[in-house]
Design an enzyme around this catalytic site. Structure first.
Site, PDB file in Angstrom:
ATOM      1  N   CYS A   1      29.090  58.481  44.039  1.00  0.00           N
ATOM      2  CA  CYS A   1      27.641  57.685  45.102  1.00  0.00           C
ATOM      3  C   CYS A   1      27.068  56.385  44.490  1.00  0.00           C
ATOM      4  O   CYS A   1      26.509  56.341  43.719  1.00  0.00           O
ATOM      5  CB  CYS A   1      26.722  58.766  44.316  1.00  0.00           C
ATOM      6  SG  CYS A   1      26.806  60.162  44.870  1.00  0.00           S
ATOM      7  N   GLU A   2      27.922  55.365  44.769  1.00  0.00           N
ATOM      8  CA  GLU A   2      27.568  54.403  44.862  1.00  0.00           C
ATOM      9  C   GLU A   2      28.059  53.553  45.821  1.00  0.00           C
ATOM     10  O   GLU A   2      29.097  53.283  46.087  1.00  0.00           O
ATOM     11  CB  GLU A   2      28.327  52.994  43.438  1.00  0.00           C
ATOM     12  CG  GLU A   2      28.259  53.694  42.223  1.00  0.00           C
ATOM     13  CD  GLU A   2      26.866  53.186  41.050  1.00  0.00           C
ATOM     14  OE1 GLU A   2      26.608  52.254  41.498  1.00  0.00           O
ATOM     15  OE2 GLU A   2      26.428  54.050  39.988  1.00  0.00           O
TER      16      GLU A   2
ATOM     17  N   TYR B   1      45.721  47.556  34.645  1.00  0.00           N
ATOM     18  CA  TYR B   1      44.026  47.701  34.612  1.00  0.00           C
ATOM     19  C   TYR B   1      43.486  48.380  35.324  1.00  0.00           C
ATOM     20  O   TYR B   1      43.176  47.828  36.395  1.00  0.00           O
ATOM     21  CB  TYR B   1      43.354  45.863  34.564  1.00  0.00           C
ATOM     22  CG  TYR B   1      43.630  45.172  33.912  1.00  0.00           C
ATOM     23  CD1 TYR B   1      43.443  44.661  32.270  1.00  0.00           C
ATOM     24  CD2 TYR B   1      44.491  44.147  34.226  1.00  0.00           C
ATOM     25  CE1 TYR B   1      43.540  44.621  31.236  1.00  0.00           C
ATOM     26  CE2 TYR B   1      45.064  43.242  32.740  1.00  0.00           C
ATOM     27  CZ  TYR B   1      44.636  43.254  31.743  1.00  0.00           C
ATOM     28  OH  TYR B   1      45.832  42.727  30.837  1.00  0.00           O
TER      29      TYR B   1
HETATM   30  N1  PLP Z   1      45.762  38.550  25.184  1.00  0.00           N
HETATM   31  C1  PLP Z   1      44.176  38.414  25.377  1.00  0.00           C
HETATM   32  C2  PLP Z   1      44.025  38.124  24.490  1.00  0.00           C
HETATM   33  C3  PLP Z   1      43.876  38.758  26.320  1.00  0.00           C
HETATM   34  O1  PLP Z   1      42.807  39.190  26.215  1.00  0.00           O
HETATM   35  C4  PLP Z   1      44.339  39.033  27.571  1.00  0.00           C
HETATM   36  C5  PLP Z   1      43.549  40.001  28.195  1.00  0.00           C
HETATM   37  O2  PLP Z   1      42.256  39.834  28.439  1.00  0.00           O
HETATM   38  C6  PLP Z   1      46.000  39.537  27.941  1.00  0.00           C
HETATM   39  C7  PLP Z   1      46.549  38.797  26.774  1.00  0.00           C
HETATM   40  C8  PLP Z   1      46.815  39.918  28.826  1.00  0.00           C
HETATM   41  O3  PLP Z   1      46.704  39.239  29.690  1.00  0.00           O
HETATM   42  P1  PLP Z   1      46.751  39.309  31.331  1.00  0.00           P
HETATM   43  O4  PLP Z   1      47.312  40.572  31.500  1.00  0.00           O
HETATM   44  O5  PLP Z   1      46.495  38.669  32.314  1.00  0.00           O
HETATM   45  O6  PLP Z   1      49.026  38.307  30.928  1.00  0.00           O
END
Ligand code: PLP
Length: 412
Positions: free
Chosen positions: A342-343, A371
């Site tokens: 609901c967004e 992610y």
């Molecule tokens: N190292 C640090 C300190 C991070 O904050 C991040 C991602 O936020 C990464 C490594 C990994 O970054 P990426 O997934 O873009 O390689």
């Protein structure tokens, strides 16, 4: 390059039909390809073979235990940002001497947990943290190896939310503060400053910002020699981007060569913390169309995956390629692919040309291995998706789907 391919008109994850996996395990479903993970890790790691180096996979990108085990078997170290990630990395069998610990808010118990485990190094992000690590290490009769995370004030030219190396960001210390912090570290009994660290951002599609940061760090490294410090490690963080849409990020070999050219005469061990470039294109999210809906202004495909499963489109306006699992020849429509939450911000794609799918058909959301699940939640009391790893013809249920009982298990 990944191993999600169409064969005879059907999408496969390595040797297994995605449609069959969705039938067996339901949707929404995360599917990872072990061969792709291994390939990405090896392509990245071997790009630096001209330098003493350690590739520490960034656990935050995808922290599934089975996936961490695969990378640990490839020889990966790990970059962690919490006690929970340390726990996972150790459970996956990662050698603690290959673990680096980043993050602005390490709590006392997390610091002690990492000291107890004997990790390689803390990437320290503030004076307060430096003092605290020294006190805790001394109390435990240990000396903590540390790097200071330097904020080099370089624009990584990426989304503001994943840009971390600018003056205004909360991460690290600027060059002057860092210099003072190294001087202070030399007087503290519980820390041994052995490294320099930075991470300027994520999803970088050119090498220049890395080289700019490296340039500033190498000048700074020379300056530190004046303090009588012997730095052994240079940690350049993660951040190499991937192709979601039409981006053309440099291949790891090009990145590796560029860094090697600069660092070949430095007596330093290079540490890298790649996350997205290893896991991103190693995973897809499979979802099923629940309804289609036509309003006077738009066509919608309402699917059973939502922003709680994959928040990147809602959070960053991120693009993910979406394709049918079983393609059919039919006209395309311009649609919004939306979830049941609901967004109005709950969408996986907006104004996307997609074949006119029917309810019950499955769609694959590509580049969802990093992610994706790690940023998922139970918003709207939606049990989190299952995660599958395919390795050739073998299927591993890497995380079972949550149940309604799981949703309330910790509550009264
Ligand atoms: N190292 C640090 C300190 C991070 O904050 C991040 C991602 O936020 C990464 C490594 C990994 O970054 P990426 O997934 O873009 O390689």
């Amino acid at each position: 390059m990944h191993y999600f391919e169409y064969k005879n008109g059907e999408l496969y994850a390595e040797g297994v039909k995605v449609q069959d996996l969705a039938d067996t395990y339901g949707t929404p479903l995360y599917i990872y390809s072990a061969a792709t993970l291994r390939r990405h890790f090896k392509a990245f790691d071997s790009a630096f073979e001209g330098l003493p180096h350690l590739t520490c996979y960034s656990v935050k990108a995808n922290s599934n235990l089975s996936l961490l085990k695969i990378l640990a078997e490839c020889g990966a170290g790990m970059d962690i940002v919490s006690g929970g990630e340390l726990y996972r990395a150790l459970a996956a069998g990662v050698n603690p001497e290959k673990i680096v610990y980043s993050g602005v808010g390490k709590r006392t118990e997390e610091i002690r947990q990492a000291l107890e485990a004997g990790i390689l190094m803390f990437n320290v992000e503030s004076m307060g943290e430096l003092e605290r690590i020294s006190v805790q290490a001394s109390d435990m009769g240990k000396v903590a190896r540390i790097s200071l995370r330097i904020n080099p004030d370089v624009d990584p030219k990426t989304h503001p939310y994943i840009s971390t190396g600018l003056k205004k960001n909360k991460f690290g210390l600027d060059l002057e503060q860092s210099y003072a912090a190294y001087a202070r570290a030399m007087t503290l009994p519980g820390v041994d400053p052995v490294g320099i660290d930075c991470h300027i951002g994520s999803q970088l599609t050119t090498i220049e910002p890395f080289l700019e940061a490296l340039d500033r760090l190498s000048l700074f490294h020379d300056r530190l020699k004046g303090l009588g410090l012997r730095i052994e490690y240079l940690d350049l963080g993660g951040g190499l981007g991937i192709t979601y849409d039409e981006e053309e990020p440099p291949h790891p070999s090009v990145f590796g060569q560029a860094l090697t050219n600069v660092l070949k005469d430095y007596p330093l061990t290079l540490i890298l913390e790649p996350g997205r470039v290893i896991a991103g294109n190693s995973g897809i999210l499979v979802t099923e169309a629940v309804y289609t809906k036509k309003t006077p202004s738009k066509d919608f495909v309402i699917v059973d995956a939502a922003m709680n499963d994959l928040v990147r489109p809602s959070l960053y306006g991120a693009f993910h390629t979406i394709k049918e699992v079983t393609p059919k020849d039919r006209p395309s429509l311009n649609v919004d692919v939306v979830g049941p939450i609901c967004e109005s911000g709950d969408f996986l794609a907006r104004d996307r040309a997609l074949p006119a799918v029917e309810p019950g058909e499955r769609l694959a959301v590509f580049s969802a291995g990093a992610y994706g699940f790690t940023m998922s939640s139970n918003y709207n009391s939606r049990p989190r998706a299952a995660e599958i790893i395919v390795d050739g013809d073998t299927v591993i249920l890497a995380r079972r789907r949550e149940t309604y009982e799981d949703l309330i298990a910790l509550e009264k």
